[in-house]
Design an enzyme around this catalytic site. Structure first.
Site, PDB file in Angstrom:
ATOM      1  CG  ASP A 160      -2.141   1.888   6.490  1.00  0.00           C
ATOM      2  OD1 ASP A 160      -2.555   1.584   5.355  1.00  0.00           O
ATOM      3  OD2 ASP A 160      -2.388   2.985   7.022  1.00  0.00           O
ATOM      4  CG  ASP A 200      -1.714   1.220   1.416  1.00  0.00           C
ATOM      5  OD1 ASP A 200      -2.368   1.641   0.451  1.00  0.00           O
ATOM      6  OD2 ASP A 200      -1.692   1.789   2.526  1.00  0.00           O
ATOM      7  CG  ASP A 256      -1.714   7.613   0.693  1.00  0.00           C
ATOM      8  OD1 ASP A 256      -1.556   8.834   0.771  1.00  0.00           O
ATOM      9  OD2 ASP A 256      -1.909   7.016  -0.388  1.00  0.00           O
TER      10      ASP A 256
END
Length: 221
Positions: free
Chosen positions: A171, A9, A11
């Site tokens: 995250d 991922d 961000d």
């Protein structure tokens, strides 16, 4: 299994983009005569694109405009953010070293993000990182996006890998959901923007620093 494709991922996982996103949200709120919003609140809204950040921040400070008024807010947000993509954003500690370690072993390395592709590609270019990745897929690269598992599967294919030998690193619940829907093992980072504790996301492993990534992957594959 020896992983041959690592998909990250963006961000909150590879890049700490919150400072520039927060600055853009605050700019838009001021522009519209709204009250300020906390940094922590904006971090909670990151992960599914610009829409949730605008919606959450405007609902927190009054009402959310609809129709053409909302479209205007989106346009303002995107134009301001486009001009400030990498003012203060930077890779998390150890992130690029981890990417380079896996590339040195012959692995494919890719990014699968719900940020628009043009913004993602431009940010990576500004940070001097684009050449490290075999594939980059944004929210608009395909006709589906995380947590749809096809977003991850098509990113793996674009990188030249196979799902049976791939790993997702993210995250948020969106990342874990995409990995589960794709049948791919997933590592969660504890320092990202996902709501609550990373240990509650249901990932196969959780790391506190990218120095721990190799051992985590070895445990779950």
């Amino acid at each position: 299994m020896i992983a041959n494709t690592i998909v990250f991922d963006l961000d909150g996982t590879l890049i700490d983009t919150a400072p520039d996103l927060y600055a853009t949200v605050r700019w838009l709120l001021r522009h519209e005569g709204r009250a300020d919003i906390s940094y922590a609140r904006v971090k909670d809204l990151i992960g599914d694109g610009a829409g949730p950040m605008i919606q959450g921040s405007f609902r927190d400070t009054g009402d959310l405009p609809e129709g053409a008024a909302y479209d205007r807010l989106m346009h303002l947000f995107l134009e301001h953010y486009r001009a400030h993509l990498a003012d203060r954003s930077e890779p998390f500690p150890g992130a690029i070293a981890a990417v380079l370690r896996w590339k040195a072993r012959g692995a494919r390395v890719a990014i699968c993000t719900n940020k628009r592709f043009d913004f993602t590609d431009r940010m990576l270019d500004l940070l001097g990182l684009r050449h490290h990745f075999d594939a980059v897929a944004g929210s608009d690269t395909f006709a589906f996006r995380k947590p749809d598992g096809r977003h991850l599967l098509e990113t793996i294919r674009a990188a030249g890998g196979v799902a049976e030998r791939a790993i997702m690193v993210g995250d948020s619940a969106t990342d874990v959901g995409a990995a589960r829907n794709a049948g791919v093992p997933v590592v969660a980072v504890s320092f990202g923007y996902g709501r609550g504790s990373a240990h509650d996301l249901g990932a196969d492993a959780v790391i506190d620093h990218f120095d721990q990534l190799d051992a985590a992957i070895a445990r779950i594959t």
